[in-house]
Write a protein that holds these residues in place. Structure first.
Motif, mmCIF file in Angstrom:
data_model
loop_
_atom_site.group_PDB
_atom_site.id
_atom_site.type_symbol
_atom_site.label_atom_id
_atom_site.label_comp_id
_atom_site.label_asym_id
_atom_site.label_seq_id
_atom_site.Cartn_x
_atom_site.Cartn_y
_atom_site.Cartn_z
ATOM 1 N N GLU A 1 -39.838 -9.405 8.162
ATOM 2 C CA GLU A 1 -38.476 -9.410 7.651
ATOM 3 C C GLU A 1 -38.356 -8.576 6.389
ATOM 4 O OE1 GLU A 1 -36.355 -13.000 7.092
ATOM 5 O OE2 GLU A 1 -36.437 -13.534 9.226
ATOM 6 N N ILE A 2 -37.391 -7.671 6.374
ATOM 7 C CA ILE A 2 -37.051 -6.951 5.147
ATOM 8 C C ILE A 2 -35.591 -7.239 4.874
ATOM 9 C CG2 ILE A 2 -36.864 -4.704 4.018
ATOM 10 C CD1 ILE A 2 -39.024 -3.659 5.810
ATOM 11 N N LEU A 3 -35.293 -7.779 3.703
ATOM 12 C CA LEU A 3 -33.916 -8.132 3.315
ATOM 13 C C LEU A 3 -33.257 -8.994 4.396
ATOM 14 C CD1 LEU A 3 -32.789 -4.634 1.966
ATOM 15 C CD2 LEU A 3 -33.307 -6.625 0.572
ATOM 16 N N GLY A 4 -34.066 -9.828 5.045
ATOM 17 C CA GLY A 4 -33.529 -10.751 6.033
ATOM 18 C C GLY A 4 -33.349 -10.171 7.422
ATOM 19 N N GLU A 5 -33.706 -8.905 7.579
ATOM 20 C CA GLU A 5 -33.543 -8.247 8.871
ATOM 21 C C GLU A 5 -34.917 -8.137 9.545
ATOM 22 O OE1 GLU A 5 -30.990 -6.747 11.670
ATOM 23 O OE2 GLU A 5 -30.527 -7.810 9.809
ATOM 24 N N LYS A 6 -34.989 -8.514 10.846
ATOM 25 C CA LYS A 6 -36.273 -8.500 11.549
ATOM 26 C C LYS A 6 -36.595 -7.101 12.074
ATOM 27 C CE LYS A 6 -37.381 -11.962 14.497
ATOM 28 N NZ LYS A 6 -36.989 -12.916 15.542
ATOM 29 N N ILE A 7 -37.809 -6.652 11.806
ATOM 30 C CA ILE A 7 -38.238 -5.325 12.241
ATOM 31 C C ILE A 7 -39.576 -5.463 12.967
ATOM 32 C CG2 ILE A 7 -39.022 -3.060 11.403
ATOM 33 C CD1 ILE A 7 -36.141 -3.263 10.910
ATOM 34 N N THR A 8 -39.714 -4.777 14.102
ATOM 35 C CA THR A 8 -40.977 -4.798 14.850
ATOM 36 C C THR A 8 -42.110 -4.293 13.974
ATOM 37 O OG1 THR A 8 -39.651 -4.052 16.696
ATOM 38 C CG2 THR A 8 -42.032 -4.071 17.025
ATOM 39 N N ARG A 9 -43.250 -4.987 14.034
ATOM 40 C CA ARG A 9 -44.351 -4.579 13.182
ATOM 41 C C ARG A 9 -45.631 -4.492 14.000
ATOM 42 N NH1 ARG A 9 -48.115 -7.762 9.905
ATOM 43 N NH2 ARG A 9 -48.491 -6.780 7.877
ATOM 44 N N LEU A 10 -46.341 -3.389 13.848
ATOM 45 C CA LEU A 10 -47.641 -3.240 14.479
ATOM 46 C C LEU A 10 -48.698 -3.205 13.396
ATOM 47 C CD1 LEU A 10 -47.057 -0.307 17.006
ATOM 48 C CD2 LEU A 10 -46.790 -2.741 17.418
ATOM 49 N N VAL A 11 -49.848 -3.796 13.675
ATOM 50 C CA VAL A 11 -50.964 -3.694 12.741
ATOM 51 C C VAL A 11 -52.005 -2.797 13.392
ATOM 52 C CG1 VAL A 11 -52.773 -4.947 11.533
ATOM 53 C CG2 VAL A 11 -50.520 -5.972 11.794
ATOM 54 N N ILE A 12 -52.316 -1.706 12.728
ATOM 55 C CA ILE A 12 -53.286 -0.780 13.294
ATOM 56 C C ILE A 12 -54.521 -0.713 12.415
ATOM 57 C CG2 ILE A 12 -53.688 1.639 13.913
ATOM 58 C CD1 ILE A 12 -50.904 1.733 14.958
ATOM 59 N N PRO A 13 -55.668 -1.085 12.971
ATOM 60 C CA PRO A 13 -56.885 -1.047 12.178
ATOM 61 C C PRO A 13 -57.409 0.383 12.035
ATOM 62 C CG PRO A 13 -57.333 -1.941 14.354
ATOM 63 C CD PRO A 13 -55.885 -1.601 14.329
ATOM 64 N N VAL A 14 -57.847 0.701 10.833
ATOM 65 C CA VAL A 14 -58.332 2.045 10.539
ATOM 66 C C VAL A 14 -59.856 2.012 10.503
ATOM 67 C CG1 VAL A 14 -58.339 3.873 8.803
ATOM 68 C CG2 VAL A 14 -56.299 2.495 9.143
ATOM 69 N N GLN A 15 -60.449 2.985 11.164
ATOM 70 C CA GLN A 15 -61.900 3.065 11.201
ATOM 71 C C GLN A 15 -62.243 4.535 11.349
ATOM 72 O OE1 GLN A 15 -63.748 1.497 14.709
ATOM 73 N NE2 GLN A 15 -65.103 0.175 13.533
ATOM 74 N N PRO A 16 -63.347 4.994 10.744
ATOM 75 C CA PRO A 16 -63.688 6.400 10.913
ATOM 76 C C PRO A 16 -63.740 6.753 12.400
ATOM 77 C CG PRO A 16 -65.177 5.367 9.359
ATOM 78 C CD PRO A 16 -64.334 4.281 9.934
ATOM 79 N N GLY A 17 -63.145 7.871 12.771
ATOM 80 C CA GLY A 17 -63.174 8.279 14.172
ATOM 81 C C GLY A 17 -61.940 7.885 14.941
ATOM 82 N N ARG A 18 -61.137 6.999 14.363
ATOM 83 C CA ARG A 18 -59.891 6.635 15.042
ATOM 84 C C ARG A 18 -58.801 7.571 14.555
ATOM 85 N NH1 ARG A 18 -58.265 1.697 17.552
ATOM 86 N NH2 ARG A 18 -56.411 1.410 16.330
ATOM 87 N N ASN A 19 -58.174 8.284 15.480
ATOM 88 C CA ASN A 19 -57.156 9.249 15.095
ATOM 89 C C ASN A 19 -55.805 8.541 14.946
ATOM 90 O OD1 ASN A 19 -55.325 11.343 14.896
ATOM 91 N ND2 ASN A 19 -56.556 12.683 16.187
ATOM 92 N N ILE A 20 -55.514 8.129 13.721
ATOM 93 C CA ILE A 20 -54.335 7.300 13.482
ATOM 94 C C ILE A 20 -53.017 8.027 13.800
ATOM 95 C CG2 ILE A 20 -53.158 5.819 11.790
ATOM 96 C CD1 ILE A 20 -55.914 4.827 12.641
ATOM 97 N N PRO A 21 -52.857 9.315 13.396
ATOM 98 C CA PRO A 21 -51.583 9.975 13.711
ATOM 99 C C PRO A 21 -51.247 9.948 15.198
ATOM 100 C CG PRO A 21 -52.785 11.269 12.138
ATOM 101 C CD PRO A 21 -53.696 10.166 12.550
ATOM 102 N N ILE A 22 -52.247 10.144 16.053
ATOM 103 C CA ILE A 22 -51.973 10.117 17.494
ATOM 104 C C ILE A 22 -51.598 8.704 17.939
ATOM 105 C CG2 ILE A 22 -53.108 10.319 19.743
ATOM 106 C CD1 ILE A 22 -54.312 12.890 18.765
ATOM 107 N N ILE A 23 -52.221 7.706 17.325
ATOM 108 C CA ILE A 23 -51.875 6.331 17.670
ATOM 109 C C ILE A 23 -50.421 6.051 17.263
ATOM 110 C CG2 ILE A 23 -52.406 3.894 17.224
ATOM 111 C CD1 ILE A 23 -55.337 4.783 16.892
ATOM 112 N N ILE A 24 -50.029 6.590 16.103
ATOM 113 C CA ILE A 24 -48.656 6.371 15.643
ATOM 114 C C ILE A 24 -47.655 7.090 16.554
ATOM 115 C CG2 ILE A 24 -47.038 6.862 13.754
ATOM 116 C CD1 ILE A 24 -49.316 6.184 11.850
ATOM 117 N N GLU A 25 -47.997 8.311 16.962
ATOM 118 C CA GLU A 25 -47.128 9.027 17.904
ATOM 119 C C GLU A 25 -46.961 8.218 19.184
ATOM 120 O OE1 GLU A 25 -48.719 12.905 18.654
ATOM 121 O OE2 GLU A 25 -47.348 13.861 17.234
ATOM 122 N N THR A 26 -48.083 7.672 19.681
ATOM 123 C CA THR A 26 -48.044 6.889 20.913
ATOM 124 C C THR A 26 -47.202 5.634 20.731
ATOM 125 O OG1 THR A 26 -50.276 7.674 21.263
ATOM 126 C CG2 THR A 26 -49.516 5.922 22.721
ATOM 127 N N ALA A 27 -47.399 4.957 19.594
ATOM 128 C CA ALA A 27 -46.643 3.734 19.336
ATOM 129 C C ALA A 27 -45.156 4.044 19.284
ATOM 130 C CB ALA A 27 -47.100 3.116 18.020
#
Lengths: 315, 93
Positions: free
Chosen positions: A257-283
């Protein structure tokens, strides 16, 4: 809400311009507007003051302006003088009205600013209400990065040093857009939309460890920056925690919740070798698919369930 | 835990002092430190955040720390302000 008349004069907007000019009453330029509604003072100029709310911005259209001219012509200034004895924040005239000298003197003496604009009364009222709605909107500041990926507004959050800015930089390189790095101003607009903005001072600058402060609009062009964007999704980056279970299926949505408004939230674990930008594009693409009515995880699960129920061989 | 610190050096919180604050705050990994000025709250480990405060000489800022080393962190930040970030209070270093 508290807006100085000065801020109203300084206000620039492409969508909702006001284009105000000060005509008289400069002494009252620091006066505060505390309510977000307006008043048309036709009745009051006639001398009727029941239910009059002086704290409102007083808007003079063509009708009120013509009546004012008539009063001045007849040298019947009592009603105008009485009107200016109230503690009014300011008066605004539309259609570039030329204020008669007598009224100018009265407003100067009362220290009540009189402004004027070339716009029509209807446009003026619409735009001023938009401005007040924006100013009165609940707001907060969040430590994070705001980007637009495939048209989806994403707020990246996480501890400092987890790699939010680096991840955003890679996404910008891939043609997505930056709204703000490090400090995101968020407002809840009246239509329940959460909007993310960059701070006036630092907008489109980024801090990349080892390189320093860079200007994204200068480095990558104005095509990769935006002033504001609705927040559709929060992506929280955190260092991979061995003992934590991360979502493997995506069947259930998590919210924050931000300012009382519900927003979808994903938790993405970061680890060397995980390409986060591509995961974000996919999400982000997956989010779009869901808003179009196709939920990949649920559809997949339905298919499996129906196959099992029918007792067919899956392999 | 909270303390209030006032910017004494003439040029305010420009890039150099901001980076010193970030450096100091980042030494305390398990402590969350926020800086509050009027209605805005920003993370003390973010250099752009500190710059966005536009703090000039005389501005007072509230530092709020939460975590294992909150006392040490606030003390270290207080020292930094007391020494005017290594600048002379009247002007340039």
């Amino acid at each position: 809400m508290e807006i100085a008349v000065k801020e109203l004069l300084d206000y620039h907007s492409l969508e909702h311009p006001l284009k105000l000019k000060l005509v008289s009453g400069i002494r009252g330029i620091e006066k505060k507007i505390t309510t977000n509604s307006i008043n048309r003072p036709g009745l009051n100029l006639f001398g009727f003051y029941d239910n009059f709310v002086p704290e409102r911005v007083q808007i003079f259209g063509r009708g009120e302006a013509a009546f004012l001219v008539k009063l001045v012509k007849e040298q019947n200034l009592e009603n105008i003088k009485k009107f200016f004895t109230f503690d009014i924040p300011c008066c605004i005239f539309s259609h570039d009205f030329e204020l008669p000298k007598d009224v100018k003197d009265i407003s100067e003496a009362a220290g009540i600013p009189v402004l004027n604009t070339g716009m029509s009364t209807a446009m003026l009222i619409h735009n001023i209400e938009q401005f007040f709605a924006f100013e009165a909107a609940p707001r907060t500041t969040i430590h994070g990065v705001m980007i637009e990926v495939f048209g989806i507004g994403i707020l990246l959050t996480g501890e400092s040093g987890v790699g939010k800015s680096e991840c955003a930089l890679e996404l910008i390189e891939r043609g997505h857009r930056l709204i703000s790095d490090d400090v995101v101003d968020i407002r809840l607009l009246p239509n329940n939309m959460l909007m993310g903005y960059g701070s006036k001072l630092i907008k489109h600058h980024m801090e990349i460890r080892g390189v320093g402060i860079i200007n994204i609009a200068h480095l990558f062009g104005v095509g990769v920056v935006r002033e504001s964007k609705q927040i559709n999704m929060i992506i929280h980056l955190e260092n991979w925690d061995e003992n934590k279970q991360y979502d493997r299926l995506g069947l259930e949505d998590e919210y924050e919740e931000i300012l009382g408004e519900k927003i979808t939230r994903l938790v993405i674990p970061v680890q060397p070798g995980r390409n986060i930008p591509i995961i974000i594009e996919t999400a982000s693409m997956n989010y779009r698919l869901k808003t179009m009515g196709y939920h990949p995880a649920k559809e997949f699960n339905n298919m499996i369930t129906s196959l099992i129920e029918r007792g067919e061989e899956i392999y | 835990m909270k303390i209030e610190l006032t910017v004494i050096n003439k040029s305010g919180l420009h890039a150099k002092p901001a980076s010193l604050i970030v450096e100091t705050a980042s030494r305390f990994k398990n402590t969350k430190i926020n800086i509050i000025k009027n209605s805005s709250t920003i993370n003390a480990k973010s250099i752009l955040g500190i710059l966005s405060l536009e703090a000039n000489q005389g501005t007072s800022l509230v530092f709020e720390a939460n975590g294992r080393e909150e006392n040490e962190a606030l003390q270290a930040l207080k020292n930094l302000f007391d020494l005017h970030f290594g600048e002379l209070p009247g002007g340039k270093p």
